[in-house]
Design an enzyme around this catalytic site. Structure first.
Site, PDB file in Angstrom:
ATOM      1  N   LYS A 235      -4.627  -5.157  -4.623  1.00 16.35           N
ATOM      2  CA  LYS A 235      -3.560  -4.423  -3.918  1.00 16.35           C
ATOM      3  C   LYS A 235      -2.510  -3.912  -4.912  1.00 16.35           C
ATOM      4  CE  LYS A 235      -0.957  -2.632  -1.109  1.00 16.35           C
ATOM      5  NZ  LYS A 235      -1.292  -1.416  -0.422  1.00 16.35           N
ATOM      6  N   GLY A 288       8.524   7.220  -3.989  1.00 17.70           N
ATOM      7  CA  GLY A 288       9.432   6.294  -3.335  1.00 17.70           C
ATOM      8  C   GLY A 288       8.689   5.570  -2.241  1.00 17.70           C
ATOM      9  N   CYS A 291       6.528   0.810  -0.633  1.00 18.87           N
ATOM     10  CA  CYS A 291       5.464   0.094  -1.350  1.00 18.87           C
ATOM     11  C   CYS A 291       5.447   0.312  -2.860  1.00 18.87           C
ATOM     12  CB  CYS A 291       4.108   0.472  -0.762  1.00 18.87           C
ATOM     13  SG  CYS A 291       3.885  -0.218   0.881  1.00 18.87           S
TER      14      CYS A 291
HETATM   15  P1  NAD Z   1       8.166  -3.847   8.158  1.00 17.73           P
HETATM   16  O1  NAD Z   1       9.462  -4.238   7.596  1.00 17.73           O
HETATM   17  O2  NAD Z   1       7.989  -2.501   8.772  1.00 17.73           O
HETATM   18  O3  NAD Z   1       7.736  -4.913   9.272  1.00 17.73           O
HETATM   19  C1  NAD Z   1       7.837  -6.276   9.133  1.00 17.73           C
HETATM   20  C2  NAD Z   1       8.024  -6.879  10.533  1.00 17.73           C
HETATM   21  O4  NAD Z   1       7.987  -8.293  10.438  1.00 17.73           O
HETATM   22  C3  NAD Z   1       9.356  -6.520  11.188  1.00 17.73           C
HETATM   23  O5  NAD Z   1       9.133  -5.965  12.465  1.00 17.73           O
HETATM   24  C4  NAD Z   1      10.096  -7.853  11.267  1.00 17.73           C
HETATM   25  O6  NAD Z   1      10.937  -7.958  12.399  1.00 17.73           O
HETATM   26  C5  NAD Z   1       8.942  -8.836  11.352  1.00 17.73           C
HETATM   27  N1  NAD Z   1       9.264 -10.202  10.957  1.00 17.73           N
HETATM   28  C6  NAD Z   1       9.968 -10.642   9.888  1.00 17.73           C
HETATM   29  N2  NAD Z   1      10.024 -11.980   9.881  1.00 17.73           N
HETATM   30  C7  NAD Z   1       9.331 -12.415  10.953  1.00 17.73           C
HETATM   31  C8  NAD Z   1       9.018 -13.699  11.490  1.00 17.73           C
HETATM   32  N3  NAD Z   1       9.456 -14.808  10.901  1.00 17.73           N
HETATM   33  N4  NAD Z   1       8.297 -13.769  12.626  1.00 17.73           N
HETATM   34  C9  NAD Z   1       7.866 -12.651  13.227  1.00 17.73           C
HETATM   35  N5  NAD Z   1       8.103 -11.404  12.765  1.00 17.73           N
HETATM   36  C10 NAD Z   1       8.847 -11.296  11.655  1.00 17.73           C
HETATM   37  O7  NAD Z   1       7.105  -4.067   7.009  1.00 17.73           O
HETATM   38  P2  NAD Z   1       5.772  -3.216   6.695  1.00 17.73           P
HETATM   39  O8  NAD Z   1       6.130  -1.939   6.055  1.00 17.73           O
HETATM   40  O9  NAD Z   1       4.880  -3.228   7.876  1.00 17.73           O
HETATM   41  O10 NAD Z   1       5.115  -4.139   5.558  1.00 17.73           O
HETATM   42  C11 NAD Z   1       4.565  -5.391   5.853  1.00 17.73           C
HETATM   43  C12 NAD Z   1       3.775  -5.871   4.644  1.00 17.73           C
HETATM   44  O11 NAD Z   1       2.668  -5.003   4.416  1.00 17.73           O
HETATM   45  C13 NAD Z   1       4.577  -5.872   3.339  1.00 17.73           C
HETATM   46  O12 NAD Z   1       4.165  -6.955   2.562  1.00 17.73           O
HETATM   47  C14 NAD Z   1       4.179  -4.572   2.691  1.00 17.73           C
HETATM   48  O13 NAD Z   1       4.270  -4.620   1.289  1.00 17.73           O
HETATM   49  C15 NAD Z   1       2.724  -4.462   3.101  1.00 17.73           C
HETATM   50  N6  NAD Z   1       2.217  -3.076   3.161  1.00 17.73           N
HETATM   51  C16 NAD Z   1       2.990  -2.084   3.705  1.00 17.73           C
HETATM   52  C17 NAD Z   1       2.481  -0.790   3.796  1.00 17.73           C
HETATM   53  C18 NAD Z   1       3.305   0.327   4.357  1.00 17.73           C
HETATM   54  O14 NAD Z   1       2.886   1.475   4.231  1.00 17.73           O
HETATM   55  N7  NAD Z   1       4.450   0.077   4.969  1.00 17.73           N
HETATM   56  C19 NAD Z   1       1.182  -0.529   3.340  1.00 17.73           C
HETATM   57  C20 NAD Z   1       0.422  -1.573   2.816  1.00 17.73           C
HETATM   58  C21 NAD Z   1       0.948  -2.843   2.732  1.00 17.73           C
HETATM   59  C1  UDX Z   2       1.211   3.923  -0.513  1.00 16.54           C
HETATM   60  C2  UDX Z   2      -0.282   3.854  -0.833  1.00 16.54           C
HETATM   61  O1  UDX Z   2      -0.799   5.180  -0.936  1.00 16.54           O
HETATM   62  C3  UDX Z   2      -1.022   3.070   0.239  1.00 16.54           C
HETATM   63  O2  UDX Z   2      -2.393   2.941  -0.118  1.00 16.54           O
HETATM   64  C4  UDX Z   2      -0.393   1.695   0.355  1.00 16.54           C
HETATM   65  O3  UDX Z   2      -1.018   0.949   1.374  1.00 16.54           O
HETATM   66  C5  UDX Z   2       1.104   1.817   0.649  1.00 16.54           C
HETATM   67  O4  UDX Z   2       1.727   2.605  -0.382  1.00 16.54           O
HETATM   68  P1  UDX Z   2       2.745   5.321   1.155  1.00 16.54           P
HETATM   69  O5  UDX Z   2       3.880   4.694   0.429  1.00 16.54           O
HETATM   70  O6  UDX Z   2       2.737   5.325   2.631  1.00 16.54           O
HETATM   71  O7  UDX Z   2       1.360   4.645   0.700  1.00 16.54           O
HETATM   72  O8  UDX Z   2       2.662   6.860   0.732  1.00 16.54           O
HETATM   73  P2  UDX Z   2       1.930   7.707  -0.396  1.00 16.54           P
HETATM   74  O9  UDX Z   2       1.286   8.856   0.267  1.00 16.54           O
HETATM   75  O10 UDX Z   2       1.101   6.894  -1.283  1.00 16.54           O
HETATM   76  O11 UDX Z   2       3.178   8.270  -1.228  1.00 16.54           O
HETATM   77  C6  UDX Z   2       4.022   7.396  -1.972  1.00 16.54           C
HETATM   78  C7  UDX Z   2       5.053   8.208  -2.710  1.00 16.54           C
HETATM   79  O12 UDX Z   2       4.443   8.970  -3.757  1.00 16.54           O
HETATM   80  C8  UDX Z   2       5.810   9.223  -1.853  1.00 16.54           C
HETATM   81  O13 UDX Z   2       7.166   9.217  -2.203  1.00 16.54           O
HETATM   82  C9  UDX Z   2       5.161  10.545  -2.195  1.00 16.54           C
HETATM   83  O14 UDX Z   2       6.010  11.628  -2.014  1.00 16.54           O
HETATM   84  C10 UDX Z   2       4.826  10.336  -3.665  1.00 16.54           C
HETATM   85  N1  UDX Z   2       3.720  11.172  -4.128  1.00 16.54           N
HETATM   86  C11 UDX Z   2       2.464  10.979  -3.625  1.00 16.54           C
HETATM   87  C12 UDX Z   2       3.941  12.127  -5.115  1.00 16.54           C
HETATM   88  O15 UDX Z   2       5.064  12.303  -5.586  1.00 16.54           O
HETATM   89  N2  UDX Z   2       2.879  12.866  -5.563  1.00 16.54           N
HETATM   90  C13 UDX Z   2       1.608  12.684  -5.103  1.00 16.54           C
HETATM   91  O16 UDX Z   2       0.710  13.389  -5.577  1.00 16.54           O
HETATM   92  C14 UDX Z   2       1.404  11.725  -4.083  1.00 16.54           C
END
Ligand code: NAD
Ligand code: UDX
Length: 461
Positions: A235, A288, A291
């Site tokens: 990851k 930005g 993640c």
């Molecule tokens: P998020 O902040 O959107 O959601 C987290 C949720 O967990 C919130 O709704 C919060 O209220 C809840 N929460 C916190 N503590 C809790 C508890 N004790 N019991 C029950 N619920 C609780 O987070 P996210 O963006 O979904 O990310 C979650 C994880 O997945 C992170 O580790 C992140 O790095 C990973 N991840 C995120 C993305 C993405 O695109 N956002 C992609 C891949 C992996």
């Molecule tokens: C990323 C990973 O792509 C995904 O696999 C992981 O699970 C979560 O983090 P996300 O953050 O949702 O996903 O968006 P992504 O489309 O990857 O873009 C991330 C950032 O990079 C954005 O700010 C985007 O504008 C920037 N970006 C992306 C660029 O500047 N140039 C590119 O060519 C692609």
């Protein structure tokens, strides 16, 4: 299968809704009561294309429920997903306190049957074993409480906890999270229990077999079974690679700016080399979101903890920090003094099709423009529509693009929302004091913008 997803944010809610959609019986748990209320009413608390529809279908078919009651969730699920946030601490380390709280609650509520506890949150390498330890601690604490309270054996918890921990990192992108869930490039399952891995394969079988994919005849989704640490590292390495790829093209763009080459053509030219690939080569104002920044920092921190300096990753971060201010540099070149000027931002979110402002480049830009005495306005299709202001200050949010342009000395395109292609730029140019546009995503056609009366400035083109 009976599934419980704990933490219903961008990852948890999409996972829960999609697993219900493919036929599983899902309970989604969140400790945010407001969110649970919204979800119970069939609405999504986040903007994610297609998610509300999937949620509503799952609610109607009775395959999904939302609750704050973690005990009930744990009792329900044979598969328990941990999907809570792991935000960055000020030193770049991952804050695992929410994962810890959930693992402890799972332990305290284990009810006997075999469970697979799945780490879907992005967690530091080594967290699989740590989660196992916390679950056992939670179980032991609860046992002690029950004994002290004099509970009868029937009310006590199992003496021997029967569970395994699996790392199942999530690769979905915000803005296409539902699509990505049904059309993944791979599924990674880390762990040393064949029983747990077999259950996870059963859980994902409809997705692996492409039953819900756009292309149903495509080859099955590769499922990679690894040890726990390798899955956790996959990851981080995937995100770090993609972030580094963007920093690379941004560095090339900065050189293109100096020598007069066009980075969009260069990206096409190198991307056609199948060893390089064309994706994630869009130069702009930097990466930005919730993640990339936190995951790259966490990996650098982990390396540090083990006595290794991750020099390449540090360089990717430092290129990105500078890149996030490239629009400011270009504004200063075009307008000279920024004090007393008005700058309009087209877009605020860190990418299109999301309402997420976490670590959005717009936030840095707003802060720096304010520091230099400029007035900042913005129009964002989602932020302007929902009135959401979380994390935003020092910016006046306008209701449409023309009101934004009115009186501006320059515009900066920050987010490449599709609807920004078809704005009435002729009208907007006339409403501005100086029709300058910095295209921070190389999204607009320079000739069209010049025809509309703009001085067009891209990034590396
Ligand atoms: P998020 O902040 O959107 O959601 C987290 C949720 O967990 C919130 O709704 C919060 O209220 C809840 N929460 C916190 N503590 C809790 C508890 N004790 N019991 C029950 N619920 C609780 O987070 P996210 O963006 O979904 O990310 C979650 C994880 O997945 C992170 O580790 C992140 O790095 C990973 N991840 C995120 C993305 C993405 O695109 N956002 C992609 C891949 C992996
Ligand atoms: C990323 C990973 O792509 C995904 O696999 C992981 O699970 C979560 O983090 P996300 O953050 O949702 O996903 O968006 P992504 O489309 O990857 O873009 C991330 C950032 O990079 C954005 O700010 C985007 O504008 C920037 N970006 C992306 C660029 O500047 N140039 C590119 O060519 C692609």
């Amino acid at each position: 299968m009976r599934v419980c997803v704990i933490g219903t944010g961008y990852v948890g809610l999409v996972t829960g809704a999609c697993l219900a959609h493919i036929g599983h019986d899902v309970v989604c748990i969140d400790n945010n009561e407001e969110k649970v209320k919204i979800m119970k009413a069939g609405q999504s608390p986040i903007f994610e294309p297609g998610l509300s529809e999937i949620m509503q279908g799952a609610i109607q078919s009775g395959r999904i429920e939302f609750s704050t009651d973690i005990a009930a969730g744990v009792a329900h699920g044979e598969i328990l997903f941990i999907a809570v946030g792991t935000p960055p601490l000020p030193n770049g380390e991952s804050d695992t306190r929410y994962v810890e709280a959930v693992a402890r609650s799972i332990g305290a509520n284990l009810n006997g049957g075999y469970k697979v506890i799945v780490n879907k949150s992005t967690v530091p390498i080594g967290s699989g074993d740590w989660v196992r330890m916390i679950v056992l601690d939670g179980l032991a604490e609860r046992q002690k409480q029950l004994v002290t309270a004099g509970s009868g054996p029937a009310e006590r918890l199992p003496e021997v906890a029967d569970f395994d921990v699996v790392s199942n990192p999530e690769f979905l992108r915000e803005g296409s999270a539902v699509y990505d869930t049904f059309n993944p490039d791979r599924i990674v399952l880390g762990g040393n229990s064949p029983r747990a891995v077999a259950l996870m394969k059963q859980l994902y079988a409809p997705i692996v077999e492409r039953q819900f994919a756009e292309n149903k005849t495509a080859a099955p989704v590769p499922v990679l079974a690894t040890d726990l640490s390798s899955a956790e590292m996959i990851k981080y390495a995937a995100n770090a690679f993609l972030a580094t790829k963007i920093s690379f093209i941004n560095e090339v763009a900065n050189i293109c700016d100096r020598v007069g080459a066009d980075v969009t053509q260069v990206a096409k030219g190198i991307g056609l080399d199948s060893r390089i690939g064309s994706k994630f080569l869009n130069a702009g104002i930097g990466w930005g979101g919730s993640c990339f920044p936190k995951d790259v920092s966490a990996l650098i921190h982990t390396a540090d903890d083990y006595g290794y300096e991750a020099q390449l990753l540090k360089a990717a971060v430092s290129v990105n920090e500078r890149q996030r201010l490239i629009a400011l540099e270009k504004l200063q070149q075009a307008l000279k003094i920024l004090k007393g000027k008005t700058v309009g931002l087209l877009g605020l979110t860190f990418k299109p099709d999301t309402d997420d402002l976490r670590d959005a480049p717009a936030l840095n830009l707003i802060e720096q423009l304010n520091r230099l005495g400029a007035k900042v306005k913005a129009y964002d299709p989602i932020v302007s529509q929902t009135g959401m202001r979380h994390g935003l200050s020092g910016v006046l949010v306008e209701t449409d693009a023309e009101r934004l342009a009115d009186g501006c000395d320059a515009l900066v395109l920050v987010t490449e929302w599709q609807q920004f292609i078809t704005l009435d730029y002729n009208k907007m140019a006339k409403l501005m004091s100086h029709p300058v546009i910095i295209d921070g995503r190389n999204f607009l056609n320079p000739q069209d913008m010049e025809k509309a009366g703009f001085q067009y400035i891209g990034v590396g083109r």
